[in-house]
Design a protein around this motif. Structure first.
Motif, PDB file in Angstrom:
ATOM      1  N   ASP A   1     -27.901 -17.756  85.190  1.00  0.00           N
ATOM      2  CA  ASP A   1     -28.753 -17.664  86.392  1.00  0.00           C
ATOM      3  C   ASP A   1     -28.015 -17.001  87.550  1.00  0.00           C
ATOM      4  N   SER A   2     -26.681 -17.148  87.569  1.00  0.00           N
ATOM      5  CA  SER A   2     -25.887 -16.509  88.630  1.00  0.00           C
ATOM      6  C   SER A   2     -25.555 -15.065  88.281  1.00  0.00           C
ATOM      7  N   ILE A   3     -25.302 -14.806  87.011  1.00  0.00           N
ATOM      8  CA  ILE A   3     -24.893 -13.473  86.568  1.00  0.00           C
ATOM      9  C   ILE A   3     -25.993 -12.438  86.756  1.00  0.00           C
ATOM     10  N   VAL A   4     -27.184 -12.737  86.237  1.00  0.00           N
ATOM     11  CA  VAL A   4     -28.259 -11.740  86.160  1.00  0.00           C
ATOM     12  C   VAL A   4     -28.602 -11.110  87.505  1.00  0.00           C
ATOM     13  N   PRO A   5     -28.937 -11.907  88.534  1.00  0.00           N
ATOM     14  CA  PRO A   5     -29.316 -11.256  89.811  1.00  0.00           C
ATOM     15  C   PRO A   5     -28.153 -10.534  90.486  1.00  0.00           C
ATOM     16  N   ASN A   6     -26.946 -11.060  90.317  1.00  0.00           N
ATOM     17  CA  ASN A   6     -25.802 -10.463  91.002  1.00  0.00           C
ATOM     18  C   ASN A   6     -25.319  -9.176  90.343  1.00  0.00           C
ATOM     19  N   ILE A   7     -25.380  -9.111  89.017  1.00  0.00           N
ATOM     20  CA  ILE A   7     -24.912  -7.902  88.345  1.00  0.00           C
ATOM     21  C   ILE A   7     -25.959  -6.791  88.430  1.00  0.00           C
ATOM     22  N   LYS A   8     -27.207  -7.179  88.668  1.00  0.00           N
ATOM     23  CA  LYS A   8     -28.281  -6.184  88.840  1.00  0.00           C
ATOM     24  C   LYS A   8     -28.379  -5.717  90.292  1.00  0.00           C
ATOM     25  N   SER A   9     -27.683  -6.402  91.162  1.00  0.00           N
ATOM     26  CA  SER A   9     -27.731  -6.073  92.590  1.00  0.00           C
ATOM     27  C   SER A   9     -26.984  -4.767  92.888  1.00  0.00           C
ATOM     28  N   GLU A  10     -27.443  -4.048  93.905  1.00  0.00           N
ATOM     29  CA  GLU A  10     -26.763  -2.826  94.334  1.00  0.00           C
ATOM     30  C   GLU A  10     -25.408  -3.137  94.958  1.00  0.00           C
ATOM     31  N   HIS A  11     -25.226  -4.370  95.378  1.00  0.00           N
ATOM     32  CA  HIS A  11     -23.979  -4.782  96.024  1.00  0.00           C
ATOM     33  C   HIS A  11     -23.073  -5.558  95.059  1.00  0.00           C
ATOM     34  N   ARG A  12     -23.208  -5.284  93.777  1.00  0.00           N
ATOM     35  CA  ARG A  12     -22.474  -6.040  92.747  1.00  0.00           C
ATOM     36  C   ARG A  12     -20.956  -5.967  92.931  1.00  0.00           C
ATOM     37  N   LYS A  13     -20.459  -4.830  93.426  1.00  0.00           N
ATOM     38  CA  LYS A  13     -19.005  -4.687  93.561  1.00  0.00           C
ATOM     39  C   LYS A  13     -18.425  -5.609  94.625  1.00  0.00           C
ATOM     40  N   GLU A  14     -19.266  -6.094  95.489  1.00  0.00           N
ATOM     41  CA  GLU A  14     -18.808  -7.040  96.510  1.00  0.00           C
ATOM     42  C   GLU A  14     -18.563  -8.424  95.915  1.00  0.00           C
ATOM     43  N   HIS A  15     -19.067  -8.611  94.694  1.00  0.00           N
ATOM     44  CA  HIS A  15     -18.942  -9.925  94.044  1.00  0.00           C
ATOM     45  C   HIS A  15     -18.189  -9.837  92.705  1.00  0.00           C
ATOM     46  N   VAL A  16     -17.262  -8.872  92.646  1.00  0.00           N
ATOM     47  CA  VAL A  16     -16.523  -8.655  91.395  1.00  0.00           C
ATOM     48  C   VAL A  16     -15.809  -9.919  90.922  1.00  0.00           C
ATOM     49  N   ALA A  17     -15.149 -10.611  91.851  1.00  0.00           N
ATOM     50  CA  ALA A  17     -14.377 -11.807  91.477  1.00  0.00           C
ATOM     51  C   ALA A  17     -15.285 -12.872  90.847  1.00  0.00           C
ATOM     52  N   LYS A  18     -16.419 -13.117  91.513  1.00  0.00           N
ATOM     53  CA  LYS A  18     -17.348 -14.114  90.989  1.00  0.00           C
ATOM     54  C   LYS A  18     -17.991 -13.668  89.675  1.00  0.00           C
TER      55      LYS A  18
ATOM     56  N   GLN B   1     -11.937  -3.009  90.081  1.00  0.00           N
ATOM     57  CA  GLN B   1     -11.741  -3.665  88.785  1.00  0.00           C
ATOM     58  C   GLN B   1     -13.070  -3.868  88.057  1.00  0.00           C
ATOM     59  N   MET B   2     -14.125  -3.403  88.701  1.00  0.00           N
ATOM     60  CA  MET B   2     -15.395  -3.232  88.008  1.00  0.00           C
ATOM     61  C   MET B   2     -15.424  -1.778  87.575  1.00  0.00           C
ATOM     62  N   LEU B   3     -15.210  -1.544  86.287  1.00  0.00           N
ATOM     63  CA  LEU B   3     -14.933  -0.207  85.763  1.00  0.00           C
ATOM     64  C   LEU B   3     -16.134   0.717  85.782  1.00  0.00           C
ATOM     65  N   THR B   4     -17.321   0.168  85.681  1.00  0.00           N
ATOM     66  CA  THR B   4     -18.511   1.017  85.643  1.00  0.00           C
ATOM     67  C   THR B   4     -19.724   0.287  86.188  1.00  0.00           C
ATOM     68  N   GLU B   5     -20.633   1.064  86.732  1.00  0.00           N
ATOM     69  CA  GLU B   5     -21.924   0.535  87.171  1.00  0.00           C
ATOM     70  C   GLU B   5     -23.041   1.232  86.400  1.00  0.00           C
ATOM     71  N   ASP B   6     -22.657   1.801  85.270  1.00  0.00           N
ATOM     72  CA  ASP B   6     -23.622   2.502  84.424  1.00  0.00           C
ATOM     73  C   ASP B   6     -24.731   1.541  84.012  1.00  0.00           C
ATOM     74  N   PRO B   7     -25.986   1.841  84.339  1.00  0.00           N
ATOM     75  CA  PRO B   7     -27.099   0.932  84.047  1.00  0.00           C
ATOM     76  C   PRO B   7     -27.283   0.659  82.548  1.00  0.00           C
ATOM     77  N   VAL B   8     -26.956   1.629  81.711  1.00  0.00           N
ATOM     78  CA  VAL B   8     -27.089   1.422  80.252  1.00  0.00           C
ATOM     79  C   VAL B   8     -26.072   0.388  79.773  1.00  0.00           C
ATOM     80  N   THR B   9     -24.831   0.513  80.239  1.00  0.00           N
ATOM     81  CA  THR B   9     -23.780  -0.429  79.849  1.00  0.00           C
ATOM     82  C   THR B   9     -24.092  -1.836  80.355  1.00  0.00           C
ATOM     83  N   ILE B  10     -24.562  -1.908  81.601  1.00  0.00           N
ATOM     84  CA  ILE B  10     -24.929  -3.211  82.173  1.00  0.00           C
ATOM     85  C   ILE B  10     -26.106  -3.806  81.412  1.00  0.00           C
ATOM     86  N   ASN B  11     -27.039  -2.965  81.040  1.00  0.00           N
ATOM     87  CA  ASN B  11     -28.209  -3.438  80.280  1.00  0.00           C
ATOM     88  C   ASN B  11     -27.799  -3.956  78.902  1.00  0.00           C
ATOM     89  N   GLN B  12     -26.801  -3.307  78.282  1.00  0.00           N
ATOM     90  CA  GLN B  12     -26.301  -3.774  76.991  1.00  0.00           C
ATOM     91  C   GLN B  12     -25.706  -5.177  77.120  1.00  0.00           C
TER      92      GLN B  12
END
Length: 261
Positions: free
Chosen positions: A95-112, A208-219
């Motif tokens: 529940d925490s991962i999905v909205p945050n990793i799909k967010s445009e500001h995901r790199k601000e929450h890399v640690a979490k 330390q977030m190596l990619t924001e590629d939507p295909v990789t994130i979707n996988q």
């Protein structure tokens, strides 16, 4: 016994030679038959005593097995509780991962995100209920000692259901493998290693977030979705098994009066 009949035959021959009265011969036959009857009765009584002793020994062994089965079932119930408790944590992480990793500001929450995503597989456990006593009875042919047919059927049904956990465990391992593979494409291995060792949020930089590629994130999310499906089914099966285990425990303790021990 053969010597006994030979003795009778020889005695009759000797009596015939000596010309003894027929009445005494008849009495001797009656005596011989009486002896035979007594011997047969003695053998039958001995067999009955032996059978009774064997049955008493079987009842003692059966009772020991029933106690051990109850202990195994209680251990299973603890495993089911732990399994669902840990899965509950995983649902919270998702529940925490999905909205945050799909967010445009995901790199601000890399640690979490690194912490949440890595903790998913660390929390998951392969569910392997205990079957040592049942398998021991099965391999030694002592399942026949269970005199209550209903308990025997319930135990058979319960332990046969373990094959379902094997299927769910394999499905979970398969999707977890794909999930971890996708995870390694998104986050730096160093930060993931630190999370695994400390099992807490660690310092992580945006790069330390190596990619924001939507295909990789979707996988990653796709594998996570199927992984979640496997553990949801596992929760359902564990709850069903727990209820069956409680019923069997109650049935065994009532039938064998184990609560008095």
């Amino acid at each position: 016994m053969i010597k006994f009949f030979r003795h009778i035959r020889q005695t009759l021959i000797e009596q015939g030679k000596m010309g003894k009265p027929a009445g005494r011969t008849g009495r001797y036959f009656k005596y011989a038959i009486g002896e035979i009857v007594l011997v047969v009765i003695g053998i039958l009584i001995a067999l009955q005593i032996n059978n009774w002793n064997e049955r008493q020994n079987d009842l003692k062994v059966e009772r020991i097995h029933m106690k051990n089965l109850v202990e195994d079932l209680k251990e299973d119930i603890k495993l089911y509780h732990e399994y669902r408790h840990r899965n509950g944590k995983i649902y919270g992480l998702i529940d925490s991962i999905v909205p945050n990793i799909k967010s445009e500001h995901r790199k601000e929450h890399v640690a979490k995100l690194a912490y949440w995503t890595r903790l998913v597989t660390l929390e998951w456990m392969v569910l392997e209920p205990v079957n040592r006593t049942y398998e021991e009875m099965k391999s030694s042919g002592q399942l026949r000692l269970i005199h209550d047919t209903d308990i025997s059927k319930q135990l058979s049904k319960y332990y046969n259901s373990f094959s379902k956990f094997e299927i769910l465990n394999n499905a979970g391992l398969s999707w977890a493998e794909q999930y971890v593979e996708s995870l390694g494409k998104i986050f730096d291995a160093e930060v993931l290693m630190k999370v695994m060792l400390k099992q807490q949020i660690v310092i992580a930089q945006p790069n330390q977030m190596l990619t924001e590629d939507p295909v990789t994130i979707n996988q990653l999310l796709n594998a996570l979705n199927f992984f979640q499906g496997a553990i949801i089914r596992g929760d359902k099966q564990s709850l069903e098994n727990e209820q069956n285990a409680l019923k069997i425990i109650d049935q065994i303790e009532t039938t064998y009066r184990l609560s008095r021990d």
